[in-house]
Design a protein around this motif. Structure first.
Motif, short mmCIF file in Angstrom:
data_model
loop_
_atom_site.label_atom_id
_atom_site.label_comp_id
_atom_site.label_asym_id
_atom_site.label_seq_id
_atom_site.Cartn_x
_atom_site.Cartn_y
_atom_site.Cartn_z
N CYS A 37 -6.89 11.53 -4.20
CA CYS A 37 -8.48 11.95 -4.98
C CYS A 37 -8.51 13.90 -4.39
N VAL A 60 4.21 1.72 -0.69
CA VAL A 60 4.84 2.37 -2.16
C VAL A 60 4.09 2.01 -2.87
N TRP A 61 2.75 1.72 -3.14
CA TRP A 61 1.94 2.78 -4.35
C TRP A 61 1.43 4.33 -4.19
N ALA A 62 0.62 4.77 -2.83
CA ALA A 62 0.66 5.95 -2.26
C ALA A 62 1.16 6.84 -2.22
N LEU A 91 0.57 -1.17 -0.15
CA LEU A 91 -0.19 -0.20 0.26
C LEU A 91 0.95 1.46 -0.24
N VAL A 120 2.91 9.44 -4.88
CA VAL A 120 1.61 10.09 -5.80
C VAL A 120 1.42 11.12 -4.47
N GLY A 155 -5.20 15.50 -5.17
CA GLY A 155 -5.22 15.82 -6.59
C GLY A 155 -5.91 17.04 -6.52
N TYR A 162 -5.07 4.00 -12.23
CA TYR A 162 -3.69 4.02 -11.11
C TYR A 162 -3.96 2.78 -10.08
N TRP A 166 -2.88 -2.19 -9.80
CA TRP A 166 -2.41 -2.83 -7.99
C TRP A 166 -3.84 -3.60 -7.54
N THR A 175 -6.14 6.56 -0.16
CA THR A 175 -6.88 6.69 -1.56
C THR A 175 -7.44 8.48 -1.71
#
Lengths: 149, 153
Positions: free
Chosen positions: A90, A12-14, A10, A17, A93, B75, B79, A86
């Protein structure tokens, strides 16, 4: 295939960004600092409650061996973080792009100036290399640097 | 308490979701992923739309909402697919539509898009409410005045 646990997978993915959003639009995020953190937190709480209900209703379930083992009732800590991150992606962003849209002329001008500075710096670096005899003048990257033009 | 031995397949937790459908029905479990989406995402989004109504007719908001929802989808999909392949999480076949795009049910993609729309719309509403966005348009046109941004120039 290597099987990652949920938490590093999680993060490493978020996190990249969120980092890019702060680098690109930190000024807008700072300007709206009394708005977006509350929206993110509210969404995080709402989705955590929703997740508890979904887990209790067996809509989805987790591989327990991939969790760190901290639970808020039926909800693993990773899920709470997932909803917060998440929501933050959003919300941040939107704040960044909404602010950037209004300032688009300034933003474009700033980037042009940065590219121009980089160009100038490259030119200087090449001149220095030519002066040091590292690069023969006729092999300079810019036509202006070439002795034969 | 459910007896784990009645599970018919992979059972990742004591509350394993891959239990026989008749057992799930016997326990009165009826909430589906679609119902979850309806209650926790579509209803709040609908309330926001009803509250904001014409204030939503802002091109900047509409464009960014669409773009961010698509970016979120693009995105999240690889995942989520990877996590599903690794079996970090799994969905109950009986409580989803049964289709899988990659290893992920369509409801999950809907969740992603709706979460992005809800987040963006709620932020937009909060910024409007706090006076961070000053709307102009109809009232200016009606009064024959220039919009605020242009008046300031």
């Amino acid at each position: 295939m290597t099987h990652w646990p949920y938490l590093p997978f999680l993060l490493v993915w978020a996190l990249p960004v969120l980092a890019i959003q702060w680098i690109a639009g930190g000024r807008y995020l700072w300007r709206e600092r009394h708005t977006w953190p509350f929206v993110t937190l509210g969404l995080g709480v709402w989705f955590t409650v929703a997740d508890a209900i979904a887990i209790n209703a067996h809509i989805w379930s987790f591989d327990r061996s991939s969790l760190i083992g901290i639970w808020l009732g039926p909800v693993p800590l990773e899920e709470v973080l997932f909803y917060l991150l998440t929501a933050a992606m959003c919300v941040q962003g939107f704040v960044t792009l909404y602010g950037g849209w209004g300032d688009r002329r300034t933003v474009v001008a700033e980037w042009r100036s940065r590219i121009a500075r980089l160009h100038k710096w490259q030119g200087k670096a090449i001149k220095k290399r030519i002066a040091s005899g590292d690069v023969p003048p006729q092999q300079g990257a810019y036509p202006a640097e070439r002795a034969d033009v | 308490m459910r007896d784990a031995s009645i599970c018919t397949g992979y059972c990742p937790s004591p509350r394993g979701v891959f239990c026989a459908p008749d057992r799930l029905l016997a326990e009165g479990v009826a909430v589906t992923y679609a119902q979850f989406l309806l209650f926790f995402l579509l209803v709040p989004l609908g309330v926001l739309v009803l509250v904001l109504r014409r204030k939503l007719l802002d091109w900047r908001y509409l464009t960014l909402a669409g773009v961010l929802a698509l970016v979120a989808l693009a995105y999240m999909a690889p995942w989520d697919h990877t996590a599903a392949v690794w079996k970090l999480w799994a969905w109950a076949p009986g409580q989803t539509w049964g289709v899988r795009w990659w290893a992920v049910p369509p409801e999950e993609y809907l969740f992603c898009v709706l979460e992005a729309l809800l987040g963006v719309t709620l932020t937009y509403a909060a910024m409007l409410w706090r006076g961070r966005i000053i709307q102009h348009g109809n009232e200016c046109e009606r009064d024959g005045q220039q919009p605020r941004e242009e008046r300031q120039l």
